[in-house]
Design an enzyme around this catalytic site. Sequence first.
Site, PDB file in Angstrom:
ATOM      1  N   ASN A 112      -4.137  19.881   2.216  1.00 21.33           N
ATOM      2  CA  ASN A 112      -4.484  20.939   1.265  1.00 21.33           C
ATOM      3  C   ASN A 112      -5.122  20.303   0.022  1.00 21.33           C
ATOM      4  O   ASN A 112      -4.462  19.522  -0.677  1.00 21.33           O
ATOM      5  CB  ASN A 112      -3.204  21.711   0.904  1.00 21.33           C
ATOM      6  CG  ASN A 112      -3.472  22.852  -0.057  1.00 21.33           C
ATOM      7  OD1 ASN A 112      -4.225  22.701  -1.009  1.00 21.33           O
ATOM      8  ND2 ASN A 112      -2.849  23.981   0.176  1.00 21.33           N
ATOM      9  N   ARG A 116      -7.897  30.234  -9.686  1.00 22.42           N
ATOM     10  CA  ARG A 116      -7.480  29.210 -10.652  1.00 22.42           C
ATOM     11  C   ARG A 116      -7.873  27.796 -10.221  1.00 22.42           C
ATOM     12  O   ARG A 116      -7.989  26.915 -11.033  1.00 22.42           O
ATOM     13  CB  ARG A 116      -5.968  29.273 -10.897  1.00 22.42           C
ATOM     14  CG  ARG A 116      -5.132  28.781  -9.759  1.00 22.42           C
ATOM     15  CD  ARG A 116      -3.678  28.659 -10.140  1.00 22.42           C
ATOM     16  NE  ARG A 116      -3.057  29.959 -10.389  1.00 22.42           N
ATOM     17  CZ  ARG A 116      -1.751  30.169 -10.260  1.00 22.42           C
ATOM     18  NH1 ARG A 116      -0.947  29.174  -9.938  1.00 22.42           N
ATOM     19  NH2 ARG A 116      -1.244  31.359 -10.466  1.00 22.42           N
ATOM     20  N   HIS A 130      -5.560  20.951  -5.236  1.00 18.89           N
ATOM     21  CA  HIS A 130      -5.332  20.326  -6.548  1.00 18.89           C
ATOM     22  C   HIS A 130      -6.453  19.396  -6.989  1.00 18.89           C
ATOM     23  O   HIS A 130      -6.480  18.991  -8.151  1.00 18.89           O
ATOM     24  CB  HIS A 130      -3.960  19.658  -6.593  1.00 18.89           C
ATOM     25  CG  HIS A 130      -2.866  20.690  -6.539  1.00 18.89           C
ATOM     26  ND1 HIS A 130      -2.893  21.799  -7.351  1.00 18.89           N
ATOM     27  CD2 HIS A 130      -1.770  20.815  -5.759  1.00 18.89           C
ATOM     28  CE1 HIS A 130      -1.844  22.561  -7.071  1.00 18.89           C
ATOM     29  NE2 HIS A 130      -1.154  21.995  -6.109  1.00 18.89           N
ATOM     30  N   GLU A 158       3.779  29.703   9.851  1.00 20.55           N
ATOM     31  CA  GLU A 158       4.032  28.490   9.053  1.00 20.55           C
ATOM     32  C   GLU A 158       5.344  28.709   8.310  1.00 20.55           C
ATOM     33  O   GLU A 158       5.446  29.601   7.459  1.00 20.55           O
ATOM     34  CB  GLU A 158       2.884  28.240   8.056  1.00 20.55           C
ATOM     35  CG  GLU A 158       3.156  27.010   7.197  1.00 20.55           C
ATOM     36  CD  GLU A 158       1.991  26.608   6.286  1.00 20.55           C
ATOM     37  OE1 GLU A 158       0.825  26.907   6.610  1.00 20.55           O
ATOM     38  OE2 GLU A 158       2.277  25.987   5.240  1.00 20.55           O
TER      39      GLU A 158
END
Length: 257
Positions: A26, A68, A29, A170
């Site tokens: 992922n 975001r 970030h 998941e």
Amino acid sequence: MPIIRGLLVFDPLSHLLSPMPALGVNIDHVATVRQARRTNEPDPAWAAMLSQLGGADCITLHLREDRRHIQDRDLHVMRETVTVKLNLELACEPDVLDLACRLRPDQVTLVPERREEITTEGGLDVAGQRDRVARAIDLLRGAGISVSLFLDPIAEQIEAADGLGVDAIELHTGRYAHATGKAAQQAEELLTLATVGAQVRQLGMTLHAGHGLTYHNVRPVAALEGMAELNIGHSIVARALMVGFQQAVREMKQLVT
Ligand code: PXP
């Protein structure tokens, strides 16, 4: 035919029956750092490329409603450049579902979203919102996208997902991850993941897991029977700052396979 070696039963075909989990990286970030200055670096698409070189089987990104971190542009670029499985995390909201149907990632993982949360804090309440989730699933499957639901490891939630036509569940590993340092509690949470994981597979759905997994706690989750995919973000990105993306992904890949 299994071969008996001492007290251990060694089955040379067992790896064919229980394949190793795929590693989903992922990269949200990386976008968080970029958005801190609203500039154009670091580029999550570059991180995705390095992750693939490090052995990632899947690239995961979460297009949040508040944008975001990941932006629409990132999804467009990665749809073009990612050559492994592309997994898009989304809330059951019309605008992002529509975008997914147009860009067609390989998989969508439906997640809950609350604006005030720091990260996805709980699983989707499919038991409480079955019709809304069912509509989103139908839309995505109609566009030829495989669907996974991010659920807390609670039997009632898995039962509610049964019959909706999802390909995978998941399991939210947050409670297990947050029990770090409390051995008995962590063992209990792992047992819950194993039990609910077996329920997922008995119902014919593929087992995935993620959230809060790190280099220190990932192994027992990776070893759960039938675990097919792990999605890991923060810990890999944090290590990548120190050792580089390719190396960080390579180290995680070694732990899960
Ligand atoms: N899986 C899902 C569904 C998530 O929402 C997240 C967080 O974005 C992750 C996995 C990865 O969690 P972490 O960043 O704690 O590894």
